[in-house]
Design an enzyme around this catalytic site. Sequence first.
Site, mmCIF file in Angstrom:
data_model
loop_
_atom_site.group_PDB
_atom_site.id
_atom_site.type_symbol
_atom_site.label_atom_id
_atom_site.label_comp_id
_atom_site.label_asym_id
_atom_site.label_seq_id
_atom_site.Cartn_x
_atom_site.Cartn_y
_atom_site.Cartn_z
ATOM 1 N N ARG A 1 0.738 -1.069 -0.001
ATOM 2 C CA ARG A 1 0.226 0.105 -0.015
ATOM 3 C C ARG A 1 0.939 1.303 -0.064
ATOM 4 O O ARG A 1 0.365 2.223 0.663
ATOM 5 C CB ARG A 1 -1.097 0.109 1.330
ATOM 6 C CG ARG A 1 -2.099 -0.917 1.030
ATOM 7 C CD ARG A 1 -3.273 -0.476 0.513
ATOM 8 N NE ARG A 1 -4.338 -1.554 0.001
ATOM 9 C CZ ARG A 1 -5.074 -1.825 1.303
ATOM 10 N NH1 ARG A 1 -5.215 -0.996 2.574
ATOM 11 N NH2 ARG A 1 -6.219 -2.603 1.082
ATOM 12 N N TYR B 1 -14.004 -12.676 -0.018
ATOM 13 C CA TYR B 1 -14.839 -11.646 -0.343
ATOM 14 C C TYR B 1 -15.836 -12.130 -1.426
ATOM 15 O O TYR B 1 -17.102 -11.541 -1.136
ATOM 16 C CB TYR B 1 -13.974 -10.559 -1.186
ATOM 17 C CG TYR B 1 -12.833 -9.979 -0.294
ATOM 18 C CD1 TYR B 1 -13.487 -8.650 0.590
ATOM 19 C CD2 TYR B 1 -11.734 -10.109 0.019
ATOM 20 C CE1 TYR B 1 -12.778 -7.977 1.287
ATOM 21 C CE2 TYR B 1 -10.981 -9.547 0.925
ATOM 22 C CZ TYR B 1 -11.445 -8.475 1.541
ATOM 23 O OH TYR B 1 -10.504 -7.666 2.157
ATOM 24 N N ASP C 1 -6.402 -3.610 -7.753
ATOM 25 C CA ASP C 1 -6.992 -4.132 -6.461
ATOM 26 C C ASP C 1 -7.023 -5.537 -6.628
ATOM 27 O O ASP C 1 -7.329 -6.020 -7.955
ATOM 28 C CB ASP C 1 -8.441 -3.431 -5.949
ATOM 29 C CG ASP C 1 -8.644 -3.742 -4.766
ATOM 30 O OD1 ASP C 1 -8.292 -3.076 -3.574
ATOM 31 O OD2 ASP C 1 -9.261 -4.985 -4.142
ATOM 32 N N ARG D 1 -7.224 11.155 -6.410
ATOM 33 C CA ARG D 1 -8.569 10.454 -6.322
ATOM 34 C C ARG D 1 -9.727 11.200 -6.368
ATOM 35 O O ARG D 1 -10.606 11.134 -6.865
ATOM 36 C CB ARG D 1 -8.275 9.604 -4.822
ATOM 37 C CG ARG D 1 -9.737 8.903 -4.544
ATOM 38 C CD ARG D 1 -9.271 8.144 -3.096
ATOM 39 N NE ARG D 1 -10.200 7.267 -2.658
ATOM 40 C CZ ARG D 1 -11.300 7.509 -2.117
ATOM 41 N NH1 ARG D 1 -11.762 8.930 -1.918
ATOM 42 N NH2 ARG D 1 -12.136 6.680 -1.622
ATOM 43 N N ARG E 1 -4.081 6.503 0.741
ATOM 44 C CA ARG E 1 -4.631 7.840 1.064
ATOM 45 C C ARG E 1 -3.593 8.560 2.325
ATOM 46 O O ARG E 1 -3.751 9.527 2.745
ATOM 47 C CB ARG E 1 -5.814 7.345 1.915
ATOM 48 C CG ARG E 1 -6.763 7.299 0.997
ATOM 49 C CD ARG E 1 -8.166 6.313 1.620
ATOM 50 N NE ARG E 1 -8.009 5.303 1.983
ATOM 51 C CZ ARG E 1 -8.793 4.378 2.440
ATOM 52 N NH1 ARG E 1 -9.896 5.090 2.920
ATOM 53 N NH2 ARG E 1 -8.452 3.102 2.829
HETATM 54 O O1 CP3 Z 1 0.145 -1.958 -2.537
HETATM 55 C C1 CP3 Z 1 0.018 -1.067 -3.213
HETATM 56 O O2 CP3 Z 1 0.474 0.184 -3.269
HETATM 57 C C2 CP3 Z 1 -0.856 -1.473 -4.456
HETATM 58 C C3 CP3 Z 1 -2.146 -1.021 -4.504
HETATM 59 C C4 CP3 Z 1 -3.292 -2.254 -3.805
HETATM 60 C C5 CP3 Z 1 -4.368 -1.718 -3.352
HETATM 61 N N1 CP3 Z 1 -5.243 -2.726 -2.791
HETATM 62 C C6 CP3 Z 1 -4.935 -0.381 -3.447
HETATM 63 C C7 CP3 Z 1 -6.297 -0.098 -2.785
HETATM 64 C C8 CP3 Z 1 -2.998 -3.532 -3.578
HETATM 65 C C9 CP3 Z 1 -1.820 -4.312 -3.522
HETATM 66 C C10 CP3 Z 1 -4.341 -3.915 -2.902
HETATM 67 C C11 CP3 Z 1 -4.788 -5.401 -2.502
HETATM 68 C C12 CP3 Z 1 -5.631 -5.659 -1.566
HETATM 69 N N2 CP3 Z 1 -7.015 -5.114 -1.943
HETATM 70 C C13 CP3 Z 1 -5.871 -6.585 -0.642
HETATM 71 C C14 CP3 Z 1 -4.731 -7.662 -0.288
HETATM 72 C C15 CP3 Z 1 -3.534 -6.868 0.429
HETATM 73 C C16 CP3 Z 1 -4.041 -6.204 2.099
HETATM 74 O O3 CP3 Z 1 -4.074 -5.039 2.174
HETATM 75 O O4 CP3 Z 1 -4.552 -7.095 2.778
HETATM 76 C C17 CP3 Z 1 -7.188 -6.579 -0.132
HETATM 77 C C18 CP3 Z 1 -7.639 -7.539 1.054
HETATM 78 C C19 CP3 Z 1 -7.858 -5.849 -0.831
HETATM 79 C C20 CP3 Z 1 -9.201 -5.245 -0.628
HETATM 80 C C21 CP3 Z 1 -9.454 -4.094 -0.406
HETATM 81 N N3 CP3 Z 1 -9.557 -3.002 -1.477
HETATM 82 C C22 CP3 Z 1 -9.761 -3.290 0.859
HETATM 83 C C23 CP3 Z 1 -9.816 -3.967 2.106
HETATM 84 C C24 CP3 Z 1 -9.759 -1.982 0.726
HETATM 85 C C25 CP3 Z 1 -9.852 -0.787 1.737
HETATM 86 C C26 CP3 Z 1 -11.126 -0.239 1.787
HETATM 87 C C27 CP3 Z 1 -10.872 1.131 2.694
HETATM 88 O O5 CP3 Z 1 -11.879 1.775 2.623
HETATM 89 O O6 CP3 Z 1 -9.682 0.983 3.509
HETATM 90 C C28 CP3 Z 1 -9.608 -1.505 -0.675
HETATM 91 C C29 CP3 Z 1 -9.745 -0.391 -1.579
HETATM 92 C C30 CP3 Z 1 -8.053 0.173 -1.755
HETATM 93 N N4 CP3 Z 1 -7.343 -0.814 -2.423
HETATM 94 C C31 CP3 Z 1 -7.548 1.410 -1.460
HETATM 95 C C32 CP3 Z 1 -6.322 1.175 -1.979
HETATM 96 C C33 CP3 Z 1 -5.334 2.466 -1.961
HETATM 97 C C34 CP3 Z 1 -8.276 2.322 -0.823
HETATM 98 C C35 CP3 Z 1 -9.354 3.026 -1.314
HETATM 99 C C36 CP3 Z 1 -9.327 4.403 -1.456
HETATM 100 O O7 CP3 Z 1 -8.805 5.224 -2.182
HETATM 101 O O8 CP3 Z 1 -10.559 4.746 -1.043
#
Ligand code: CP3
Length: 357
Positions: free
Chosen positions: A28, A155, A78, A41, A32
């Site tokens: 990540r 999921y 994602d 965003r 944010r």
């Molecule tokens: O690592 C990186 O910088 C690459 C981008 C990346 C994202 N998601 C961007 C993202 C990666 C590798 C993921 C993987 C991901 N997504 C996982 C596995 C890794 C982990 O963190 O456990 C999982 C379980 C997800 C599912 C998912 N997508 C979740 C739980 C969320 C967060 C929701 C929240 O509001 O916190 C997302 C959304 C997401 N994916 C965000 C980002 C930067 C936040 C979205 C936003 O900007 O609002």
Amino acid sequence: MSVALKNDRLLRALRREPVDCTPVWLMRQAGRYLPEYRATRAKAGSFLAMAKNPDLACEVTLQPLARFNLDAAILFSDILTVPDAMGLGLYFADGEGPKFERPVRSAADIAKLAVPDMETELRYVMDAVRVIRRELDGKVPLIGFSGSPWTLACYMVEGGGSDNYSKIKALALNEPAALHKLLSINTDAVIAYLAAQRAAGAQALQVFDTWGGVLSPAMYREFSLPYLTRIARELQRGEGSERTPLILFGKGNAPYLEELAASGTEGLGVDWTVTLEEAARRTAGKVALQGNLDPAMLYGSPDAVRAQVRIALDSYAAGNGGSREGHVFNLGHGLSPDMQPEHVAALVDEVHAYSRR
Ligand code: CP3
């Protein structure tokens, strides 16, 4: 495509070759906690609009590299793009995380699923990989990624995040054949997805088994480990110095390090519930290790962060015969929105400065 890499520390470490200092990237790293991410965003309107636009996905992928001396870029996307392309209807309810309009609840739902076509339904991901490779111009390698079959299934069946995994665990107990069918389709999809990202230009590949650790050992060995192993065995990724390394990251995978190291993967990502010293001893040079600072350490002062980085680096070396080879520094899980970029800078800087001595 074959621009020589100016910084190949990550690939060398994953091959367990000597490096001038330990490479570092952070799960990540685009997110944010960066004001420039929040600005992009806002411009895009939503997370999904940003992830589905290859130019914006490229823009946010590169943002952390402009700030910190990171040794890799990770594709901005994602893990849930794959079930979305299977027709489940991914959306983000404000402040609630990811959700599916049409979750998978029965054997009949599972029978309707198919592996999506990578260059049509997931074209936007492959386009993002191509744009990012072009813009990186060989600065650092690009990591592609996928969720694990089990984590994706969590999921897909729960319909979103979950506290207790009640629906998928009930499915595991009541209809294990149906769950195995789902995991098998997910495995085929993950292999095709990672192969397509590699063909588009990804230079390393990571599988996120974020929820493997919620399983009992017996259930982990039945519902997650065999599918991770199939990915490591079947994913075609070239030979020798041309090989695209695979990293299997798992939260809570410490009990299974020996089994994971025998899967055929090049790298293993571990969380902070095991010391790197123990992980290195138990995997005995069979794989490179990635990790494993507790992300919460970033709430400490920059000096405290630096001290924790040194402890993790020394712990790895202690378990690896005094050598830092075969270590990729990372967190044990992702960065959070309330973390301070200055503390991340201290972490990255200290990894390089201390490991170079
Ligand atoms: O690592 C990186 O910088 C690459 C981008 C990346 C994202 N998601 C961007 C993202 C990666 C590798 C993921 C993987 C991901 N997504 C996982 C596995 C890794 C982990 O963190 O456990 C999982 C379980 C997800 C599912 C998912 N997508 C979740 C739980 C969320 C967060 C929701 C929240 O509001 O916190 C997302 C959304 C997401 N994916 C965000 C980002 C930067 C936040 C979205 C936003 O900007 O609002």
